[in-house]
Design a protein around this motif. Sequence first.
Motif, PDB file in Angstrom:
ATOM      1  N   GLY A   1     -47.541   7.274  48.910  1.00  0.00           N
ATOM      2  CA  GLY A   1     -47.662   6.537  47.660  1.00  0.00           C
ATOM      3  C   GLY A   1     -48.955   6.863  46.943  1.00  0.00           C
ATOM      4  N   SER A   2     -50.054   6.980  47.703  1.00  0.00           N
ATOM      5  CA  SER A   2     -51.344   7.355  47.118  1.00  0.00           C
ATOM      6  C   SER A   2     -51.268   8.743  46.509  1.00  0.00           C
ATOM      7  CB  SER A   2     -52.442   7.338  48.186  1.00  0.00           C
ATOM      8  OG  SER A   2     -52.629   6.053  48.690  1.00  0.00           O
ATOM      9  N   ALA A   3     -50.686   9.660  47.242  1.00  0.00           N
ATOM     10  CA  ALA A   3     -50.569  11.036  46.750  1.00  0.00           C
ATOM     11  C   ALA A   3     -49.687  11.095  45.507  1.00  0.00           C
ATOM     12  CB  ALA A   3     -50.009  11.941  47.846  1.00  0.00           C
ATOM     13  N   ILE A   4     -48.595  10.358  45.502  1.00  0.00           N
ATOM     14  CA  ILE A   4     -47.712  10.321  44.331  1.00  0.00           C
ATOM     15  C   ILE A   4     -48.482   9.806  43.120  1.00  0.00           C
ATOM     16  CG2 ILE A   4     -45.720   9.116  43.316  1.00  0.00           C
ATOM     17  CD1 ILE A   4     -44.450   9.252  46.185  1.00  0.00           C
ATOM     18  N   GLY A   5     -49.240   8.730  43.307  1.00  0.00           N
ATOM     19  CA  GLY A   5     -50.023   8.176  42.210  1.00  0.00           C
ATOM     20  C   GLY A   5     -51.053   9.146  41.674  1.00  0.00           C
ATOM     21  N   VAL A   6     -51.739   9.850  42.577  1.00  0.00           N
ATOM     22  CA  VAL A   6     -52.757  10.818  42.154  1.00  0.00           C
ATOM     23  C   VAL A   6     -52.108  11.970  41.400  1.00  0.00           C
ATOM     24  CG1 VAL A   6     -54.422  12.538  42.984  1.00  0.00           C
ATOM     25  CG2 VAL A   6     -54.445  10.222  43.925  1.00  0.00           C
ATOM     26  N   VAL A   7     -51.031  12.509  41.939  1.00  0.00           N
ATOM     27  CA  VAL A   7     -50.348  13.628  41.297  1.00  0.00           C
ATOM     28  C   VAL A   7     -49.784  13.204  39.937  1.00  0.00           C
ATOM     29  CG1 VAL A   7     -48.355  15.192  41.461  1.00  0.00           C
ATOM     30  CG2 VAL A   7     -49.858  14.848  43.435  1.00  0.00           C
ATOM     31  N   ALA A   8     -49.354  11.941  39.846  1.00  0.00           N
ATOM     32  CA  ALA A   8     -48.811  11.436  38.578  1.00  0.00           C
ATOM     33  C   ALA A   8     -49.894  11.209  37.537  1.00  0.00           C
ATOM     34  CB  ALA A   8     -48.043  10.150  38.815  1.00  0.00           C
TER      35      ALA A   8
ATOM     36  N   LEU B   1     -56.935  13.792  49.829  1.00  0.00           N
ATOM     37  CA  LEU B   1     -56.300  15.107  49.948  1.00  0.00           C
ATOM     38  C   LEU B   1     -55.516  15.452  48.688  1.00  0.00           C
ATOM     39  CD1 LEU B   1     -55.059  14.997  53.653  1.00  0.00           C
ATOM     40  CD2 LEU B   1     -56.939  16.374  52.726  1.00  0.00           C
ATOM     41  N   ALA B   2     -54.866  14.464  48.094  1.00  0.00           N
ATOM     42  CA  ALA B   2     -54.116  14.710  46.864  1.00  0.00           C
ATOM     43  C   ALA B   2     -55.069  15.066  45.726  1.00  0.00           C
ATOM     44  CB  ALA B   2     -53.280  13.480  46.498  1.00  0.00           C
ATOM     45  N   VAL B   3     -56.219  14.389  45.661  1.00  0.00           N
ATOM     46  CA  VAL B   3     -57.196  14.723  44.625  1.00  0.00           C
ATOM     47  C   VAL B   3     -57.654  16.171  44.803  1.00  0.00           C
ATOM     48  CG1 VAL B   3     -59.566  14.289  43.837  1.00  0.00           C
ATOM     49  CG2 VAL B   3     -58.006  12.380  44.200  1.00  0.00           C
ATOM     50  N   LEU B   4     -57.959  16.559  46.020  1.00  0.00           N
ATOM     51  CA  LEU B   4     -58.373  17.943  46.277  1.00  0.00           C
ATOM     52  C   LEU B   4     -57.248  18.919  45.963  1.00  0.00           C
ATOM     53  CD1 LEU B   4     -60.306  17.440  49.628  1.00  0.00           C
ATOM     54  CD2 LEU B   4     -61.279  17.864  47.366  1.00  0.00           C
ATOM     55  N   GLY B   5     -56.038  18.563  46.323  1.00  0.00           N
ATOM     56  CA  GLY B   5     -54.899  19.429  46.059  1.00  0.00           C
ATOM     57  C   GLY B   5     -54.604  19.554  44.581  1.00  0.00           C
TER      58      GLY B   5
END
Length: 158
Positions: free
Chosen positions: A35-42, A147-151
């Motif tokens: 969910g965190s990664a989805i939010g960051v990518v969004a 990790l999502a922010v870095l990605g």
Amino acid sequence: MVEGLQEWTAGLPAVLQWLGVMAAGAIPFVESYLGSAIGVVAGLNPVVAVLAAVVGNVITMTLVVLSADRLRRRRGTEAPEEMSPRKQRLRGIFDRFGVPGVSLLGQTVLPSQITSGALVAFGANTRGVIVWQIVSIILWGVLFGALAVLGVDLFASA
């Protein structure tokens, strides 16, 4: 594709952005980490994305724990039922590492909702399960959000 998702998300009211990530965090196997990664990518602010995903995950986990506790109290001291191999494995990990170990490591195998419900069914203290699951949910959410922010940063610069 990422830019399109971010533009679409930016057009939504902030409340809907939060609620969407909270809903994703509430889903087993998505939870706070994805969910965190989805939010960051969004395109949400990483702090907002992590917080929303954590809140959604904590709500559903707490509901499962309280329901499992209520069920355990109703069942009383009846003879224990036969456990499946998966439950036997989880019970062995519980016996070896306790609530903190299962809470912190359990999300690598099973959703927090299933793990926390099983811990309560095994006789673990309800309050302890909730506290350690919240710690685990926060840690996993922050890790995957970072990790999502870095990605996303790497992907955007490519």
